[in-house]
Design an enzyme around this catalytic site. Structure first.
Site, PDB file in Angstrom:
ATOM      1  N   TYR A  56       0.849  -1.182   0.000  1.00  0.00           N
ATOM      2  CA  TYR A  56       0.000   0.000   0.000  1.00  0.00           C
ATOM      3  C   TYR A  56       0.894   1.244   0.000  1.00  0.00           C
ATOM      4  CZ  TYR A  56      -4.147  -2.797   1.320  1.00  0.00           C
ATOM      5  OH  TYR A  56      -5.188  -3.713   1.356  1.00  0.00           O
ATOM      6  N   PRO A 202     -15.949  -4.906   2.840  1.00  0.00           N
ATOM      7  CA  PRO A 202     -17.292  -5.236   3.338  1.00  0.00           C
ATOM      8  C   PRO A 202     -18.368  -4.259   2.882  1.00  0.00           C
ATOM      9  CG  PRO A 202     -16.021  -4.193   5.074  1.00  0.00           C
ATOM     10  CD  PRO A 202     -15.074  -4.427   3.935  1.00  0.00           C
ATOM     11  N   LEU A 203     -17.959  -3.097   2.364  1.00  0.00           N
ATOM     12  CA  LEU A 203     -18.921  -2.138   1.829  1.00  0.00           C
ATOM     13  C   LEU A 203     -18.840  -2.058   0.305  1.00  0.00           C
ATOM     14  CD1 LEU A 203     -18.604   0.688   4.504  1.00  0.00           C
ATOM     15  CD2 LEU A 203     -20.588  -0.774   4.079  1.00  0.00           C
ATOM     16  N   GLY A 204     -18.251  -3.090  -0.307  1.00  0.00           N
ATOM     17  CA  GLY A 204     -18.181  -3.113  -1.757  1.00  0.00           C
ATOM     18  C   GLY A 204     -17.449  -1.919  -2.331  1.00  0.00           C
ATOM     19  N   ARG A 205     -16.334  -1.535  -1.643  1.00  0.00           N
ATOM     20  CA  ARG A 205     -15.521  -0.389  -2.077  1.00  0.00           C
ATOM     21  C   ARG A 205     -16.350   0.888  -2.154  1.00  0.00           C
ATOM     22  NH1 ARG A 205     -11.259  -1.952  -6.636  1.00  0.00           N
ATOM     23  NH2 ARG A 205      -9.644  -2.267  -5.077  1.00  0.00           N
ATOM     24  N   PHE A 207     -19.648   1.099  -2.705  1.00  0.00           N
ATOM     25  CA  PHE A 207     -20.910   0.988  -3.439  1.00  0.00           C
ATOM     26  C   PHE A 207     -22.096   0.811  -2.502  1.00  0.00           C
ATOM     27  CE2 PHE A 207     -24.241  -1.388  -5.614  1.00  0.00           C
ATOM     28  CZ  PHE A 207     -24.452  -0.586  -6.728  1.00  0.00           C
TER      29      PHE A 207
END
Length: 312
Positions: A56, A202-205, A207
């Site tokens: 990263y 877990p938040l779909g990036r 979305f």
């Protein structure tokens, strides 16, 4: 904050962890001074698991994490990953024992810690049997440089083979209301072996928060341009159903999506990443959401499922 054990024999950790991909600038500019403050705010709120990776921002996020946990390393399980290099838009996987040893040493220096809580191995190097990579990590456990071993990007077969070579504490895998069935066999194997699950993305990036409807609103260097799930209008109707369900419960869509994930299994620890203090507070508030079975089943039926294909 609620707490659980990461795997059958792993450390006790908060039910909600903190990911750090957003702090690498993957989703837009991230100020590293503010990033350290955000991590410390999460620790103050009871978060005891911080998840990062050596690639990263070319190691810079590990340095930020190291500064943020300085003097508090005994309070937090720091997780990082090795076995992958990002060279421009190319990903090079390297599971050779000698490379993993060097990578771990470099991570320890950047994090400024004596040992890594969970060191995750990227499992996608086809040149190296996973038993050889695990042998190197097992030696690092014996040397006190890492406390637990995790796997990232593994198949069910790789998880079985790795666990036979040395106990695997945790599995990092994309898992959300948006991505479920693709990993059914893998998650079942993790349960059988007593391996904990770090639910990546877990938040779909973003979305599932309702804030990112398509790639059209993303900046030019946003990593999500490489995710075909952000094609215009692809899942917006389903997202609107999620938002309607959340409104009925007086919740935000993202908080409800995290609440659904937390309701699946005590072994599952979501690790959402964010650059924003307000979004951090919203994510942490999901630990207070209680959902009945009928609501959980309704949410499960909203989205189709896609196979995760991106590097964790």
């Amino acid at each position: 904050m609620r707490y659980t054990r990461l795997g059958r024999a792993g450390p006790a950790v908060s039910r909600m962890g903190l990911g750090s991909l957003a702090l690498a600038g993957a989703y837009g500019h991230a100020d590293r001074h503010e990033a350290a403050g955000l991590i410390r705010r999460a620790l103050d709120a009871g978060v005891t698991l911080v998840d990062t990776a050596d690639f990263y921002a070319a190691g810079q996020v590990e340095r930020v994490v190291g500064r943020a946990v300085a003097g508090r390393a005994h309070e937090v399980v720091v997780c990082t990953r090795g076995g992958a290099r990002v060279l421009g838009r190319t990903i090079d996987f390297d599971g050779r024992p000698e490379y993993l040893e060097r990578a771990c040493e470099s991570s320890l220096k950047r994090l400024d810690v004596e040992s890594v809580g969970v060191y995750f191995l990227h499992c996608q190097d086809p040149r190296v049997p996973i038993e050889e990579s695990m042998g190197a990590l097992s030696a690092l456990v014996a040397a006190g440089k890492i406390r637990h071993i995790g796997l990232s990007g593994a198949t069910a077969a790789q998880l079985r083979r790795a666990h036979a070579a040395h106990p695997v504490t945790a599995l990092a895998v994309e898992f959300s209301l948006w991505v479920r069935r693709a990993n059914t066999a893998l998650l079942a194997e993790a349960e059988r072996l007593g391996v904990g699950v770090l639910a990546a993305r877990p938040l779909g990036r973003g979305f599932l928060t309702g804030r990112i409807g398509s790639a059209a609103v993303l900046g030019p260097h946003d990593w999500r341009h490489g995710d075909t799930r952000f094609l215009p209008e692809r899942d917006v109707p389903a997202l609107r159903r999620l938002e309607a369900a959340a409104a009925e419960l007086d919740l935000g869509a993202g908080r409800l999506a995290l609440g659904w994930l937390l309701a699946q299994d005590e072994r599952v620890v979501p690790v959402p990443s964010t650059r924003d203090q307000v979004h951090l507070e919203m994510n942490l508030a999901a630990t207070t959401v209680a959902l009945g079975r009928e609501t959980r089943d309704e949410l499960t039926g909203i989205f189709p499922d896609y196979s995760p294909s991106l590097l964790l």
